[in-house]
Enzyme design. Structure first.
Site, PDB file in Angstrom:
ATOM      1  N   SER A 118      18.042  29.356   1.075  1.00  0.00           N
ATOM      2  CA  SER A 118      16.678  28.830   1.090  1.00  0.00           C
ATOM      3  C   SER A 118      15.768  29.668   1.966  1.00  0.00           C
ATOM      4  O   SER A 118      14.553  29.568   1.862  1.00  0.00           O
ATOM      5  CB  SER A 118      16.645  27.417   1.666  1.00  0.00           C
ATOM      6  N   HIS A 139      17.475  30.726  -6.343  1.00  0.00           N
ATOM      7  CA  HIS A 139      17.250  29.557  -5.491  1.00  0.00           C
ATOM      8  C   HIS A 139      17.006  28.309  -6.327  1.00  0.00           C
ATOM      9  O   HIS A 139      15.900  28.086  -6.838  1.00  0.00           O
ATOM     10  CB  HIS A 139      16.056  29.841  -4.552  1.00  0.00           C
ATOM     11  N   GLU A 151      13.858  29.618  -8.344  1.00  0.00           N
ATOM     12  CA  GLU A 151      13.112  30.769  -7.821  1.00  0.00           C
ATOM     13  C   GLU A 151      14.034  31.982  -7.867  1.00  0.00           C
ATOM     14  O   GLU A 151      15.178  31.906  -7.411  1.00  0.00           O
ATOM     15  CB  GLU A 151      12.683  30.521  -6.372  1.00  0.00           C
ATOM     16  N   ASN A 189       9.191  26.392  -0.524  1.00  0.00           N
ATOM     17  CA  ASN A 189       9.304  25.906   0.862  1.00  0.00           C
ATOM     18  C   ASN A 189       8.202  26.453   1.767  1.00  0.00           C
ATOM     19  O   ASN A 189       7.826  25.813   2.745  1.00  0.00           O
ATOM     20  CB  ASN A 189      10.684  26.248   1.427  1.00  0.00           C
TER      21      ASN A 189
END
Ligand SMILES: NC(=O)c1ccc[n+]([C@@H]2O[C@H](COP(=O)([O-])OP(=O)(O)OC[C@H]3O[C@@H](n4cnc5c(N)ncnc54)[C@H](O)[C@@H]3O)[C@@H](O)[C@H]2O)c1
Length: 290
Positions: A118, A139, A151, A189
């Site tokens: 992450s 991801h 991702e 994120n």
């Protein structure tokens, strides 16, 4: 051609990745450090597959076939057979490097390695392998069987061929791939966590209560979940660690973790998984704690 896949780490994300791969027809070797972790993962996958059958999203015969495609493993013999390895172990750079460095000599020369990290630099992880051009970030979002996005992160050396192979695989899994550059926390994120951190500042400064903040964002911004409820779901320790990666990686004070978030983590109030975060989960209906 990717047919056989190894997934290293059978936790929350690894079992979800094995699940979607097996449903899409790939043979999966699922690796972890002990029997207990593997048994737990297979039982979670079994339950999640049954839930999909219950909701009419999967035929029962496909559930049985998917389960049969997942082989739990504790040794590395499977590596010689796979076309792709997805590393989904604990989010710790030293652990990941120790897993990734010895893979190369055991893999076919054309095999690709992907990491589900992450927040750790894909380029830095690629550098410990023997094949940085055949390495990239893949991801997935949590819960993997439900969330549509993947991702795709290129390291500085990732080849176009590798990127295209993983993009095509993502589409075969029924996911929508989005490219993101190798910067701290990538796209989702990078945007989501500062919003959650700001919601915690809003609480910390007394602008609103837990309930007011979550209701405001659900009804005022049409978010399916309030930011504090979402923070509890993600885990406050995970939220804090991503904020720290942003703060240190981008060296900008706008990413400073809210002191209230730090305090909650220090207190062991980590959200749903510890039964207390911004809500108390010990009762039937979660009650706001502030
Ligand atoms: N949880 C999320 O919401 C989320 C979302 C996207 C990506 N990720 C990333 O996915 C990865 C895994 O996260 P998670 O939430 O599944 O963690 P987790 O703690 O649920 O699972 C990690 C698993 O890795 C195993 N493991 C540790 N060392 C190992 C080794 N040497 N060999 C094999 N297995 C090993 C552990 O035993 C554990 O079962 C992390 O990189 C994380 O950043 C997590």
């Amino acid at each position: 051609m990717i047919n056989k896949v190894g997934v290293i780490g059978a936790g929350q994300m690894g079992n979800g990745i094995a699940h979607v791969m097996a449903v899409a027809g790939y043979d999966v070797f699922l690796k972890d450090v002990g029997e207990i972790q593997l048994e737990r993962a297979l039982s979670v996958i079994d339950n999640n597959l049954k839930r999909q059958v219950g909701r009419g999203k999967l035929e029962d015969a496909d559930r049985v076939a998917a389960l049969a495609r997942i082989k739990p493993v504790l040794t590395d013999d499977y590596l010689a057979e796979v076309d792709l390895v997805i590393e989904a172990a604990t989010e710790n750079e030293e652990i990941k490097k120790a897993i990734l460095a010895p893979l190369g000599p055991q893999l076919k020369p054309e095999a690709i390695i992907a990491t589900n990290t992450s927040s750790i630099s894909v380029t830095r992880l690629a550098a410990v392998t023997d094949r940085p051009s055949q390495f990239m970030g893949m991801h997935f979002m949590n819960p993997v069987p439900v969330m549509k996005l993947v991702e795709l992160i290129r390291g500085i050396a990732t080849s176009e061929e590798t990127f295209n192979a993983i993009r095509d695989l993502s589409v075969n899994l029924g996911k929508t791939p989005t490219p993101a550059e190798d910067f701290p926390a990538f796209i989702v994120n990078r945007i989501l966590l500062p919003m959650i951190n700001e919601a915690i500042y809003t609480l910390y400064e007394g602008v609103g209560s837990v309930q007011a903040i979550d209701t405001a964002m659900r009804l005022g911004a049409n978010h399916p979940m309030g930011p504090l409820q979402l923070a509890d779901f993600i885990g406050l320790d995970v939220c804090l660690s991503i904020m720290q990666v942003l703060y240190e990686g981008l060296a900008d004070t706008k990413y400073r973790p809210c002191p209230l978030l730090v305090k909650y983590v220090e207190a062991g109030w980590l959200g749903r998984k510890s039964n207390r975060g911004f809500y108390d989960y010990s009762t039937d209906t979660p009650t706001p704690t502030r």
